[in-house]
Design an enzyme around this catalytic site. Structure first.
Site, mmCIF file in Angstrom:
data_model
loop_
_atom_site.group_PDB
_atom_site.id
_atom_site.type_symbol
_atom_site.label_atom_id
_atom_site.label_comp_id
_atom_site.label_asym_id
_atom_site.label_seq_id
_atom_site.Cartn_x
_atom_site.Cartn_y
_atom_site.Cartn_z
ATOM 1 N N ASP A 257 37.133 12.507 52.495
ATOM 2 C CA ASP A 257 36.957 12.698 51.317
ATOM 3 C C ASP A 257 37.985 12.152 50.436
ATOM 4 O OD1 ASP A 257 36.683 13.917 48.615
ATOM 5 O OD2 ASP A 257 35.663 15.777 49.570
ATOM 6 N N ARG B 66 26.262 11.252 38.728
ATOM 7 C CA ARG B 66 27.483 11.569 38.303
ATOM 8 C C ARG B 66 28.766 10.680 38.824
ATOM 9 N NH1 ARG B 66 30.556 14.432 41.475
ATOM 10 N NH2 ARG B 66 29.963 16.019 42.722
#
Length: 292
Positions: free
Chosen positions: A193, A98
């Protein structure tokens, strides 16, 4: 060490990708695996949820007033109000992979990188949606393609492949070249992140598993840290009328919710510096370099 305030309930199972744009009612971010875009009303702080796809990984404003999104296996365009979502075609067929995170470059092209649901090493790719709606492969062999942002002058791009624990820098002149490690984050402090860059060129990096956002100088020196009461800190962006508020998204994944009840909430800090406006996706046949 600076403090943050919680400004929503735990509204996201996996909050990610916050973006502030003055043409929107307020901040938007994604509840990624729910396929929803969340919108924070700038006056009331009420949250509205828009379901757009099975997965929605990232979004940015379009120069023409619309919205560009990264969905599970490709890109999509939508109206400014997130209605009339128009998928641009799947880039792969493997249901185990994804999209994950992205940003727009100074030429108005939208990037998003992929990852395997099982975090298979090397299964991810960084893609670019060009202004003429074609798609280019920018990087291959990544594992969790994550934070991406450009320096204020547009000449440097910063990129995170989270399991490397590095923030890398690229030279940018229409293409990404000259990749090098800018700094490394110790595994004990979490994994890098999402990230954003402020008006002075400093990098603000969310730490997944580290419960914090860190600020680094353009040469990689740690200068500040905001601690949060939850471990899975996913991304951050500057917003507010003066772009002087740092909005921070969080996740409930792999979290003890009996201990960390605020996981999945949106947080805000006031770091005393300003960010930069979000770059927009420019749809059309020619590249137009956006002002820095």
């Amino acid at each position: 060490m600076s403090t943050v305030e919680q400004i929503t309930d735990p509204v996201a199972a996996h909050g990610e990708g916050p973006v502030w744009h003055p043409g929107w009612p307020g901040l938007r971010w994604v509840d990624m695996l729910a396929g929803d875009v969340l919108e924070l009303n700038r006056q009331t702080l009420a949250v509205t949820r828009f379901h757009v796809s099975a997965v929605v990984a990232a979004l940015r404003p379009c120069a023409d007033g619309g919205t560009v999104l990264a969905v599970e296996r490709g890109f999509a365009l939508a109206d400014a109000d997130l209605r009339n979502v128009r998928p641009q075609g799947e880039l792969w067929t493997d249901p185990g992979v994804r999209m994950n995170e992205g940003d727009c470059d100074p030429h108005g092209r939208f990037y998003c990188g992929s990852m395997a649901y099982r975090e298979t090493p090397g299964a991810g790719t960084l893609y670019r949606l060009n202004s003429n709606s074609t798609v280019s492969v920018v990087l291959t062999g990544v594992t969790i393609s994550n934070g991406l942002a450009w320096s204020p002058d547009g000449g440097t791009a910063y990129y995170v492949d989270s399991p490397t624990h590095r923030v890398d820098a690229f030279d940018y002149d229409g293409e990404l070249t000259g990749r090098r490690t800018l700094f490394t984050i110790d595994e004990a402090d979490g994994a890098p992140d999402g990230l954003t860059v402020d008006a002075d060129g400093r990098l603000w990096v969310a730490l997944w598993g580290g419960g914090a956002v860190r600020c680094y100088t353009p040469d990689g020196q740690l200068v500040e840290q905001f601690d949060l009461p939850v471990p899975r800190v996913t991304a951050c962006t500057f917003g507010g009328a003066e772009l002087d508020e740092l909005y921070i998204t969080t996740s409930r994944q792999d979290t003890d919710l009996a201990v960390h009840r605020q996981a999945g909430a949106l947080f805000r800090a006031r770091p005393g510096v300003k960010g930069r406006p979000a770059r927009t996706y420019v749809e059309g046949p020619a590249l137009v370099v956006q002002p820095t």
